[in-house]
Design a protein around this motif. Structure first.
Motif, PDB file in Angstrom:
ATOM      1  N   UNK A   1       7.705  68.078  56.921  1.00 39.18           N
ATOM      2  CA  UNK A   1       7.663  66.879  57.868  1.00 39.18           C
ATOM      3  C   UNK A   1       8.770  66.057  57.782  1.00 39.18           C
ATOM      4  N   UNK A   2       8.520  64.789  58.605  1.00 41.31           N
ATOM      5  CA  UNK A   2       9.754  63.931  58.753  1.00 41.31           C
ATOM      6  C   UNK A   2       9.820  63.087  57.520  1.00 41.31           C
ATOM      7  N   UNK A   3       9.051  63.277  56.460  1.00 39.45           N
ATOM      8  CA  UNK A   3       9.056  62.461  55.331  1.00 39.45           C
ATOM      9  C   UNK A   3       9.961  63.273  54.315  1.00 39.45           C
ATOM     10  N   UNK A   4      10.389  64.589  54.425  1.00 40.24           N
ATOM     11  CA  UNK A   4      11.222  65.214  53.603  1.00 40.24           C
ATOM     12  C   UNK A   4      12.585  64.486  53.544  1.00 40.24           C
ATOM     13  N   UNK A   5      13.483  64.838  52.500  1.00 42.55           N
ATOM     14  CA  UNK A   5      14.878  64.543  52.411  1.00 42.55           C
ATOM     15  C   UNK A   5      15.824  65.497  52.883  1.00 42.55           C
TER      16      UNK A   5
ATOM     17  N   UNK B   1       8.516  69.658  65.142  1.00 38.68           N
ATOM     18  CA  UNK B   1       8.673  68.304  64.640  1.00 38.68           C
ATOM     19  C   UNK B   1       7.535  67.684  64.032  1.00 38.68           C
ATOM     20  N   UNK B   2       7.581  67.557  62.967  1.00 38.07           N
ATOM     21  CA  UNK B   2       6.346  66.873  62.271  1.00 38.07           C
ATOM     22  C   UNK B   2       6.496  65.520  61.855  1.00 38.07           C
ATOM     23  N   UNK B   3       5.646  64.565  62.526  1.00 39.30           N
ATOM     24  CA  UNK B   3       6.088  63.106  62.263  1.00 39.30           C
ATOM     25  C   UNK B   3       5.817  62.655  60.875  1.00 39.30           C
ATOM     26  N   UNK B   4       6.428  61.436  60.726  1.00 43.71           N
ATOM     27  CA  UNK B   4       6.173  60.663  59.478  1.00 43.71           C
ATOM     28  C   UNK B   4       4.618  60.233  59.554  1.00 43.71           C
ATOM     29  N   UNK B   5       3.945  60.289  58.774  1.00 42.78           N
ATOM     30  CA  UNK B   5       2.496  59.906  59.072  1.00 42.78           C
ATOM     31  C   UNK B   5       2.340  58.794  58.482  1.00 42.78           C
ATOM     32  N   UNK B   6       1.555  57.698  59.472  1.00 46.06           N
ATOM     33  CA  UNK B   6       1.181  56.420  58.838  1.00 46.06           C
ATOM     34  C   UNK B   6       0.314  56.429  57.821  1.00 46.06           C
ATOM     35  N   UNK B   7      -0.568  57.689  57.956  1.00 47.70           N
ATOM     36  CA  UNK B   7      -1.763  57.821  56.816  1.00 47.70           C
ATOM     37  C   UNK B   7      -1.691  59.198  56.392  1.00 47.70           C
ATOM     38  N   UNK B   8      -2.093  59.553  55.226  1.00 47.84           N
ATOM     39  CA  UNK B   8      -2.369  61.032  54.821  1.00 47.84           C
ATOM     40  C   UNK B   8      -3.747  61.465  55.082  1.00 47.84           C
ATOM     41  N   UNK B   9      -4.009  62.833  55.005  1.00 47.76           N
ATOM     42  CA  UNK B   9      -5.283  63.172  55.418  1.00 47.76           C
ATOM     43  C   UNK B   9      -5.320  63.599  56.764  1.00 47.76           C
TER      44      UNK B   9
END
Length: 168
Positions: free
Chosen positions: A26-30, A117-125
């Motif tokens: 996802x976009x939250x990886x480093x 392209x996997x977005x950064x999520x505002x929430x999980x689940x």
């Protein structure tokens, strides 16, 4: 009646045993461990399949104006049925990989860019649905491939669908 081991199915060794999509996809990886397309494997492609097409969507994406509207994160067409899957990090690397991978084409996602392209999520689940279509003919969608064009083109040509859902 086909038993479960014969059914057309989709799996991913990258999704953990709880069915979760790890951050690196996802976009939250480093850094380099970010927006890597997950590995996918498929089994029992239907007889007569000429090509495979894949659509991956966040099926829990909220629309600011109301209901949930699936958000397309990946569209892939022209996958040869001889392949058994796509390796991790495949997105954007078709030409380097060559061989059976060379003619695979990635369409535009809902960010209007080709590839995964996997977005950064505002929430999980959120649930991510990967849907692999087995098609009875080759499809040419021209230069710009989108989910909408794909779904229109394959109407009446789907021999089977395999679905995998991962949770982020």
């Amino acid at each position: 009646m086909a038993n479960a081991s014969d059914e057309f199915r989709l799996a991913s060794s990258g999704i953990d045993h709880e069915g979760r999509l790890p951050r690196k996809y996802t976009g939250e990886g480093q850094g380099a461990k970010k927006d890597i397309s997950p590995p996918l494997e498929w089994y029992n492609v239907p007889n007569g399949t000429k090509t495979l097409a894949l659509v991956a969507e966040d099926i829990d994406a909220p629309d600011p104006d109301g209901p949930l509207v699936p958000w397309t994160v990946w569209v892939v067409i022209n996958i040869p049925p001889t392949l058994k899957g796509l390796p991790e990090g495949f997105s954007g690397k078709q030409e380097e990989m060559g061989g059976d991978y060379a003619n695979i084409k990635e369409g535009n996602n809902d960010f209007k860019v080709p590839g995964w392209r996997c977005p950064t999520m505002p929430s999980t689940g959120h649930r991510f649905e990967f849907k692999l279509y087995a098609l009875d003919n080759e499809i040419d969608l021209g230069h710009k491939v989108t989910k909408e064009k794909l779904l229109e083109a394959i109407d009446g040509h789907v021999l089977g669908e395999a679905v995998l859902v991962a949770i982020y």
